[in-house]
Design a protein around this motif. Structure first.
Motif, PDB file in Angstrom:
ATOM      1  N   GLY A 142      37.974  43.404  45.992  1.00  0.00           N
ATOM      2  CA  GLY A 142      39.057  43.500  45.367  1.00  0.00           C
ATOM      3  C   GLY A 142      39.897  43.749  45.826  1.00  0.00           C
ATOM      4  O   GLY A 142      39.639  44.246  46.950  1.00  0.00           O
ATOM      5  N   LEU A 143      41.182  43.781  45.636  1.00  0.00           N
ATOM      6  CA  LEU A 143      42.547  43.483  45.465  1.00  0.00           C
ATOM      7  C   LEU A 143      42.876  44.762  44.707  1.00  0.00           C
ATOM      8  O   LEU A 143      42.827  45.443  43.746  1.00  0.00           O
ATOM      9  CB  LEU A 143      43.318  42.757  44.990  1.00  0.00           C
TER      10      LEU A 143
ATOM     11  N   PHE B 271      37.775  41.131  42.206  1.00  0.00           N
ATOM     12  CA  PHE B 271      38.494  42.696  41.117  1.00  0.00           C
ATOM     13  C   PHE B 271      39.680  43.063  41.377  1.00  0.00           C
ATOM     14  O   PHE B 271      39.441  42.605  42.571  1.00  0.00           O
ATOM     15  CB  PHE B 271      36.994  43.540  40.722  1.00  0.00           C
ATOM     16  N   ALA B 272      40.091  43.344  40.051  1.00  0.00           N
ATOM     17  CA  ALA B 272      41.129  43.849  40.785  1.00  0.00           C
ATOM     18  C   ALA B 272      41.338  46.088  40.643  1.00  0.00           C
ATOM     19  O   ALA B 272      40.876  45.613  39.828  1.00  0.00           O
ATOM     20  CB  ALA B 272      42.387  43.328  40.915  1.00  0.00           C
ATOM     21  N   VAL B 273      42.116  46.414  41.440  1.00  0.00           N
ATOM     22  CA  VAL B 273      42.174  48.239  41.162  1.00  0.00           C
ATOM     23  C   VAL B 273      43.581  48.192  40.917  1.00  0.00           C
ATOM     24  O   VAL B 273      44.705  48.184  41.536  1.00  0.00           O
ATOM     25  CB  VAL B 273      41.686  48.777  41.245  1.00  0.00           C
ATOM     26  N   ASN B 274      44.020  48.510  39.359  1.00  0.00           N
ATOM     27  CA  ASN B 274      45.963  48.830  39.881  1.00  0.00           C
ATOM     28  C   ASN B 274      45.184  50.386  38.224  1.00  0.00           C
ATOM     29  O   ASN B 274      44.952  51.168  38.760  1.00  0.00           O
ATOM     30  CB  ASN B 274      45.992  48.049  38.164  1.00  0.00           C
TER      31      ASN B 274
ATOM     32  N   LYS C  75      51.065  41.700  34.814  1.00  0.00           N
ATOM     33  CA  LYS C  75      50.431  40.389  35.810  1.00  0.00           C
ATOM     34  C   LYS C  75      49.203  40.519  36.099  1.00  0.00           C
ATOM     35  O   LYS C  75      48.752  39.917  37.662  1.00  0.00           O
ATOM     36  CB  LYS C  75      51.429  41.505  37.333  1.00  0.00           C
ATOM     37  N   LEU C  76      48.155  41.679  35.823  1.00  0.00           N
ATOM     38  CA  LEU C  76      46.697  41.141  36.189  1.00  0.00           C
ATOM     39  C   LEU C  76      46.014  39.962  35.411  1.00  0.00           C
ATOM     40  O   LEU C  76      44.857  40.091  35.424  1.00  0.00           O
ATOM     41  CB  LEU C  76      46.290  42.656  36.255  1.00  0.00           C
TER      42      LEU C  76
ATOM     43  N   LYS D  20      37.313  38.522  35.395  1.00  0.00           N
ATOM     44  CA  LYS D  20      37.275  39.401  36.335  1.00  0.00           C
ATOM     45  C   LYS D  20      37.410  40.450  35.861  1.00  0.00           C
ATOM     46  O   LYS D  20      38.728  40.728  35.405  1.00  0.00           O
ATOM     47  CB  LYS D  20      37.977  38.479  37.711  1.00  0.00           C
ATOM     48  N   PRO D  21      36.625  41.547  36.096  1.00  0.00           N
ATOM     49  CA  PRO D  21      37.600  43.268  35.681  1.00  0.00           C
ATOM     50  C   PRO D  21      38.407  43.355  36.747  1.00  0.00           C
ATOM     51  O   PRO D  21      39.003  43.202  37.726  1.00  0.00           O
ATOM     52  CB  PRO D  21      35.473  43.583  36.259  1.00  0.00           C
ATOM     53  N   VAL D  22      39.267  44.407  35.440  1.00  0.00           N
ATOM     54  CA  VAL D  22      40.484  45.007  36.004  1.00  0.00           C
ATOM     55  C   VAL D  22      40.047  46.872  35.930  1.00  0.00           C
ATOM     56  O   VAL D  22      40.308  47.179  34.760  1.00  0.00           O
ATOM     57  CB  VAL D  22      41.748  44.513  35.427  1.00  0.00           C
TER      58      VAL D  22
END
Length: 279
Positions: free
Chosen positions: A197-198, A214-217, A228-229, A237-239
């Motif tokens: 994940g990013l 996945f991404a974490v913001n 942007k996500l 894909k989960p954010v």
């Protein structure tokens, strides 16, 4: 005697029918829950559940395993195998946060980073940026960090400080240097049975979304950067999103509208949280 046998048979049939009815009633509930990935395999993120995850991000304080969240992002060093075992028994998905682009003096493996790959130290975090162009030097340390995650029962890893090129790192890092490094780290995680994940790195999201699961913001609503996500959200894909100010009633309309799983947290990332309701 026949009357006694008939009564017993009737009682047995009644109990069997009751048990069958209970199984029938419970079956749909069980089918609606995403299956937890078995230990030793990377975490999966079913696309049809992307908008419905509840999550927790805790890096400080005493771990609260009773938080009503499907996904826990935790520190792999401070979290014990017993704690991850308890969370897995509750069918929680576990993500370890690893700083891949920096090192802190308190890190147990800090001495493994030679001076030639160390750059500027942030006065805010105390972390020293690393020269991500030196993959042959960084890879063995990162691989062992990922093995620690895997050994403690984590199925996914969140890559932190994956944006040194955009900071005062002390090295002449370019966008493409960081892009290559982030892709190599994601591939390394996959080779060690971890879902990558990013964290942050918004300018590279469009290029990296295919390489990450996945991404974490942090604070995309306050900073008006949520769009942007979309490469993650549009791909199913989960954010996982957090705001540190305001109340959920204010920012949830925006973040949940984008399809993100959002919470309000203290900046210390202790156990306290206020989640947005699922869509």
């Amino acid at each position: 005697m026949r009357i006694g046998l008939g009564w017993q048979r009737a009682q047995w049939l009644r109990r069997a029918l009751s048990a069958g009815l209970a199984v029938t009633l419970l079956a749909p509930v069980t089918a609606c829950r995403p299956e937890i990935t078995p230990s030793g395999t990377p975490t999966t993120w079913p696309a049809d559940s992307a908008r419905h995850w509840q999550w927790q991000w805790q890096l400080a304080g005493v771990l609260d395993p009773a938080v009503e969240a499907d996904v826990f992002v935790l520190d792999p060093v401070g979290t014990t195998a017993a704690q991850t075992g308890e969370l897995r028994s509750r069918d929680r998905r576990l993500v370890c946060q690893v700083h891949v682009g920096s090192v802190h003096p308190d890190d147990p493996d800090a001495s493994r980073y030679p001076e030639r790959v160390r750059g500027v130290t942030s006065t805010r975090t105390g972390r020293t940026w690393l020269d991500v162009r030196q993959w042959d030097t960084l890879r063995p340390v990162l691989a062992d960090r990922f093995r620690l995650c895997r050994g403690k029962g984590f199925g996914a890893v969140l890559l932190a400080d994956a944006d040194g090129y955009d900071r005062r790192s002390g090295f002449p890092l370019e966008f493409d240097d960081q892009l290559q490094f982030n892709r190599e780290v994601a591939a390394l995680a996959r080779s060690l049975a971890l879902s990558p994940g990013l964290l942050g790195a918004l300018p590279q999201v469009a290029a990296l979304a295919p390489d990450f699961d996945f991404a974490v913001n942090e604070e995309c609503v306050r900073l008006t950067q949520c769009a942007k996500l979309l490469p993650f959200a549009d791909a199913g894909k989960p954010v996982f999103h957090v705001e540190y100010t305001g109340v959920p009633a204010d920012f949830c309309v925006t973040s949940v509208g984008y399809g993100f799983a959002s919470i309000r947290k203290n900046r210390t990332l202790d156990a306290w949280r206020l989640p947005c309701p699922p869509p």
